[in-house]
Design an enzyme around this catalytic site. Structure first.
Site, PDB file in Angstrom:
ATOM      1  N   PRO A   1      25.198   5.067  13.184  1.00 20.51           N
ATOM      2  CA  PRO A   1      25.152   5.793  11.737  1.00 20.51           C
ATOM      3  C   PRO A   1      24.121   5.372  10.939  1.00 20.51           C
ATOM      4  CG  PRO A   1      27.686   5.578  12.523  1.00 20.51           C
ATOM      5  CD  PRO A   1      26.688   4.658  13.619  1.00 20.51           C
ATOM      6  N   GLU A   2      23.273   6.171  10.385  1.00 16.73           N
ATOM      7  CA  GLU A   2      22.541   5.860   9.358  1.00 16.73           C
ATOM      8  C   GLU A   2      22.759   6.204   8.126  1.00 16.73           C
ATOM      9  OE1 GLU A   2      18.472   6.769  11.123  1.00 16.73           O
ATOM     10  OE2 GLU A   2      19.195   6.391  13.160  1.00 16.73           O
TER      11      GLU A   2
ATOM     12  N   ARG B   1      14.346  -0.383  21.295  1.00 14.49           N
ATOM     13  CA  ARG B   1      14.761   0.823  20.648  1.00 14.49           C
ATOM     14  C   ARG B   1      13.669   2.052  21.151  1.00 14.49           C
ATOM     15  NH1 ARG B   1      17.746  -0.111  16.134  1.00 14.49           N
ATOM     16  NH2 ARG B   1      18.600   1.935  16.535  1.00 14.49           N
TER      17      ARG B   1
ATOM     18  N   LYS C   1      23.721   0.920   4.832  1.00 16.78           N
ATOM     19  CA  LYS C   1      24.543   1.409   5.666  1.00 16.78           C
ATOM     20  C   LYS C   1      26.046   0.884   5.725  1.00 16.78           C
ATOM     21  CE  LYS C   1      20.780   1.749   9.461  1.00 16.78           C
ATOM     22  NZ  LYS C   1      20.182   1.208  10.345  1.00 16.78           N
TER      23      LYS C   1
END
Length: 275
Positions: free
Chosen positions: A2-3, A264, A58
């Site tokens: 979740p960003e 990533r 975040k």
């Protein structure tokens, strides 16, 4: 993971549910998260009112009269409101129980965090997890000049500079790829080579991308749901490059490429995005 849009969507969803309400019980089913949940935390919070539900980057910040609870959703977590008494599912690790509803933390991978920062330890902004965070992307000070000042001495790739979190917070893997596409910048470009004008364009596109994501309730790729249990729709509606490797660019038709940066996945259009 979740960003910022997913965390802010969660914050907005739970704010009206818990702010000003008294926490009757903190129920910890599984304390082995990214960091162990302190054993004395339920006793510290039971019977205390939530004064504010805020966010920094975040991190969700639940403000009580004697300190702040820091909640991070980790790689796969979600925090949603459920009716009082609803039976937990597998991976439902923590409940915040109020008279009228329950907040429930669901985290299959247990990379999330539930921490406590007492007021006696100093201001919450000085907490080690928060002290070095960069500017918020919707802060009026976040613009091309700011981004250029943060990038000009960095040799790392611009995508990794966005992810670092010390120039601007909350821009994770999905929205970094999307913002760079909208700005027309190759993600491999060294950050220090990005001109002031291109930094201005990138700052605008970071804000625009995050605003679109907020309006869509965030992105649901695997586990994330908002506070009401609804998935986010940004990915289905707006995603131009993320997880579209081999598919035609929506602008020029060139196949989208995938590469790995810092372990990533990065997605980009080799025609639309220039070094």
């Amino acid at each position: 993971m979740p960003e910022l849009p997913e965390v802010e969507t969660t914050r907005r969803g739970i704010d009206a549910v818990i702010t000003g309400k008294t926490l009757r019980r903190l129920l910890v089913r599984e304390s082995r998260m990214r960091w162990p949940i302190p054993a004395d935390l339920p006793g510290l919070l039971s019977g205390r009112a939530v004064l504010e539900c805020a966010r920094r980057g975040k991190y969700l910040l639940l403000r009580f009269e004697h300190g702040t609870q820091i909640v991070h959703l980790g790689m796969s977590g979600s925090l949603r409101s459920v009716p009082a008494g609803e039976a937990p599912r597998k991976h439902d690790h923590v409940d915040w129980i109020f008279d009228h509803a329950t907040l429930r933390l669901h985290d299959p991978r247990r990379f999330g965090a539930v921490l406590w920062h007492p007021d006696t330890a100093g201001p919450i902004a000085a907490h080690p997890l928060l002290a070095r965070l960069g500017i918020e992307p919707f802060d009026p000070r976040f613009d091309g000049a700011w981004l250029h000042s943060q990038f000009r001495n960095r040799a790392i790739a611009v995508k990794q500079a966005l992810l670092a979190g010390d120039a601007v917070v909350g821009v994770g893997n999905i929205y970094a790829s999307e913002s760079l596409f909208r700005a027309g910048i190759d993600p491999r470009t060294p950050a220090r080579r990005i001109s002031r004008a291109r930094c201005a364009r990138l700052a605008d596109m970071v804000r625009a991308t995050l605003a679109d994501a907020l309006a869509s309730g965030g992105s649901t790729l695997r586990d994330y749901v908002g506070a009401s249990g609804q998935p986010g729709s940004y990915f289905e509606i707006h995603a131009a490059v993320y997880e579209r490797a081999g598919l035609p660019c929506r602008v020029c038709g060139t196949p989208i490429r995938r590469l790995v940066q810092g372990q990533r996945a990065t997605y980009y259009c080799p025609s639309c995005q220039k070094r």
